[in-house]
Design an enzyme around this catalytic site. Structure first.
Site, PDB file in Angstrom:
ATOM      1  N   ASN A 291      35.975 -62.596  -0.422  1.00 15.96           N
ATOM      2  CA  ASN A 291      35.430 -63.815   0.188  1.00 15.96           C
ATOM      3  C   ASN A 291      34.000 -64.139  -0.265  1.00 15.96           C
ATOM      4  OD1 ASN A 291      34.584 -61.542   1.605  1.00 15.96           O
ATOM      5  ND2 ASN A 291      34.581 -62.565   3.590  1.00 15.96           N
TER       6      ASN A 291
ATOM      7  N   CYS B   2      34.484 -62.450   7.785  1.00 16.24           N
ATOM      8  CA  CYS B   2      34.785 -61.368   8.724  1.00 16.24           C
ATOM      9  C   CYS B   2      34.072 -61.537  10.063  1.00 16.24           C
ATOM     10  CB  CYS B   2      34.424 -60.025   8.100  1.00 16.24           C
ATOM     11  SG  CYS B   2      32.736 -59.954   7.478  1.00 16.24           S
TER      12      CYS B   2
ATOM     13  N   GLU C 292      32.025 -52.081   6.137  1.00 16.36           N
ATOM     14  CA  GLU C 292      31.867 -53.391   6.783  1.00 16.36           C
ATOM     15  C   GLU C 292      33.259 -53.981   6.838  1.00 16.36           C
ATOM     16  OE1 GLU C 292      31.959 -56.731   7.818  1.00 16.36           O
ATOM     17  OE2 GLU C 292      31.253 -57.385   5.858  1.00 16.36           O
TER      18      GLU C 292
ATOM     19  N   GLU D 168      24.359 -53.287   6.373  1.00 15.04           N
ATOM     20  CA  GLU D 168      23.928 -53.892   5.123  1.00 15.04           C
ATOM     21  C   GLU D 168      22.765 -54.827   5.434  1.00 15.04           C
ATOM     22  OE1 GLU D 168      27.283 -53.713   1.965  1.00 15.04           O
ATOM     23  OE2 GLU D 168      27.885 -55.233   3.430  1.00 15.04           O
TER      24      GLU D 168
END
Length: 505
Positions: free
Chosen positions: A168, A299, A265, A479
């Site tokens: 994505n 997400c 993640e 992150e």
């Protein structure tokens, strides 16, 4: 970038359907490489048109060994540089990034609108700049002990790190993973999603042009087998993965055999809470941003939109009107706000969720259908109309499972206590949001939301200075932000005795 990167790497495109990618997409030792497994090539499709964009050459054990060997060699040199020297090269890499040309290739690669792709490239550049700024600040601690003795800590790099990206945000994720790794003195082997393999190699060439040692950032293509080879490789020190929960579990298990640290993640099914005292105009804007960025393929999306009963009719009317006005079509056009989903199988999966929602009693307030653009060259693309589902309940599949498409589920609530219980009733915990004018309520609610990334009166804002990551099954580690340095380094403690040994023997 056209005058600094070989034309094989930077293809200026003017419209969807006009680009063919023929150069190799693997990259190690400072140059593009062909795989030995050319007989096992896989088709890669352009989402906007449905045509074949290129052929993916997956890497096997020999190629993985070669890439890791180059990364290990580069680590030996890179890790010995001062933070300032690493920062200079990273800053130069950030300056080489050409927004428009990379954004265009990202659109061809992924299907999202050019407007969003530009923002993704900006985020990648800013991330590299941010961690370049942190590279020279890595430091330990001095601890004074009795008798003049003391101890100190050293923050040291891990070694060869593996990054495994999602489809994505292909270019952005490559930067989000490599920038903190390189700032800490590590090298990286990066594997993009096989669905979107085109743009990560551009980052490899950018780092090389900036003066990074050959092998510092390498790109290997492939699917599950390639990822497994990376996770099991004895010279790999850490794995960072972005993707689904089931795949994240497998990567965690594989890494455990070598007791390797992981950053995961993973997915989300995030709640967005809209209270009756909120600025409704902003709440509607936030709900659209929480559901329809990148065709809903995000997400952290707030796909469970809980609206207080008093303002539900007004909210629904406005959000449906705005959703129906979203311009769908050629993602390279400036007027387009929603491009194509990433693949035909994924489009079919998202549409099946809408069908299932209808069977379970949800009302399709708008959208949820396949869309065929008027432009003939786009008719094979993977488009759908953005969907708003009403009359949703907590037990419905569309409310419980991550759809990963442009589908918003609207639910009604009455009290704060009630909506908090329902919002937290999920195994995932990536993100959450609240819209309210009551500052005390905002902070009280956020404190009780079980999610790693929370938003007050906004949604899906991800500045690189701020950590991003989830609770529960949405992942491990973070992150972005300063804390991510801790996930790409290890702490060594050194004790210094200034007197004699006090022995018990």
């Amino acid at each position: 970038m056209l005058d600094r990167i070989p034309l094989a790497a930077a293809v200026r495109c003017v419209s969807s359907g006009s680009v063919n990618v023929t150069a190799p997409l693997n990259f190690w030792g400072g140059q593009r490489r062909s795989s030995k497994h050319k007989s096992n090539t896989e088709n890669v499709y352009e989402p906007a048109t449905g045509r074949i964009l290129c052929h993916l050459e997956p890497c096997g054990a020999a190629e993985i060994d070669e890439a890791v060997k180059h990364a290990k060699s580069a680590f030996g040199h890179w890790s010995k540089l001062s933070g300032m020297d690493r920062a200079r090269i990273m800053i130069e890499a950030a300056h080489i990034i050409e927004r428009e040309e990379i954004a265009e290739m990202e659109v061809v690669n992924n299907g999202k609108s050019i407007t969003e792709a530009r923002l993704d490239v900006d985020s990648a550049r800013l991330c590299i700049e941010y961690y370049a700024g942190l590279a020279s600040t890595l430091a330990g601690q001095h601890v004074q002990l009795a008798g003049g003795s003391f101890a100190y800590t050293r923050r040291e790099p891990l070694g060869v790190c593996v990054g495994i990206g999602a489809w994505n945000y292909p270019f952005q994720i490559a930067a989000w993973k490599s920038a903190p790794a390189l700032a800490c003195g590590n090298s990286m082997v990066f594997k993009p999603s096989p669905v979107t393999p085109v743009t990560a190699v551009l980052l490899g060439e950018i780092f090389a042009q900036a003066g990074a040692p050959e092998g510092l950032f390498n790109v290997v293509q492939g699917g599950q087998e390639t990822g497994s080879l990376l996770c099991h490789h004895p010279d790999v020190a850490k794995v960072s993965f972005t993707g689904s929960v089931p795949t994240g579990k497998k990567i965690m298990e594989m890494a455990s055999h070598g007791v390797k640290p992981v950053t995961l993640e993973l997915g989300g099914k995030s709640p967005l809470l809209i209270f009756k005292d909120s600025d409704l105009e902003n709440a509607v804007r936030g709900a659209l941003m929480a559901n329809f960025l990148s065709q809903g393929q995000v997400c952290s999306n707030g796909t469970r939109v809980f609206v207080q009963k008093d303002v539900l009719p007004e909210f629904v009317e406005e959000v449906v009107e705005r959703t129906q006005a979203i311009e769908i079509g050629d993602p390279l056009l400036e007027t387009t706000r929603m491009g194509a989903l990433v693949s035909r199988p994924h489009l079919d999966k998202v549409l099946s969720y809408v069908d299932q929602a209808k069977k379970e009693g949800a009302t399709v307030l708008c959208g949820g259908e396949a869309f065929v653009p008027s432009d003939p060259k786009l008719r094979g693309g993977y488009y759908m109309t953005p969907c708003v589902l009403g009359n949703c309940t907590d037990e419905m599949t569309c409310v419980k499972e991550e759809i990963f498409g442009p589908v918003m589920s609207v639910l009604s609530f009455e009290t704060e206590e009630e909506v908090l219980h329902r919002a937290n009733d999920t195994s995932l915990g990536l993100a959450a949001g609240v819209f309210t004018r009551d500052v005390r309520r905002a902070h009280r609610v956020v404190e009780q939301l079980k999610a790693g990334s929370c938003f007050i009166n906004n949604y899906n804002i991800t500045p690189v200075e701020v950590p991003f990551g989830g609770f529960k099954m949405s992942g491990i580690g973070r992150e972005n932000g300063q804390v991510t340095i801790e996930y790409y380094s290890q702490l060594k403690t050194v004790f210094v005795e200034m007197g004699d040994v006090d022995s018990l023997f």
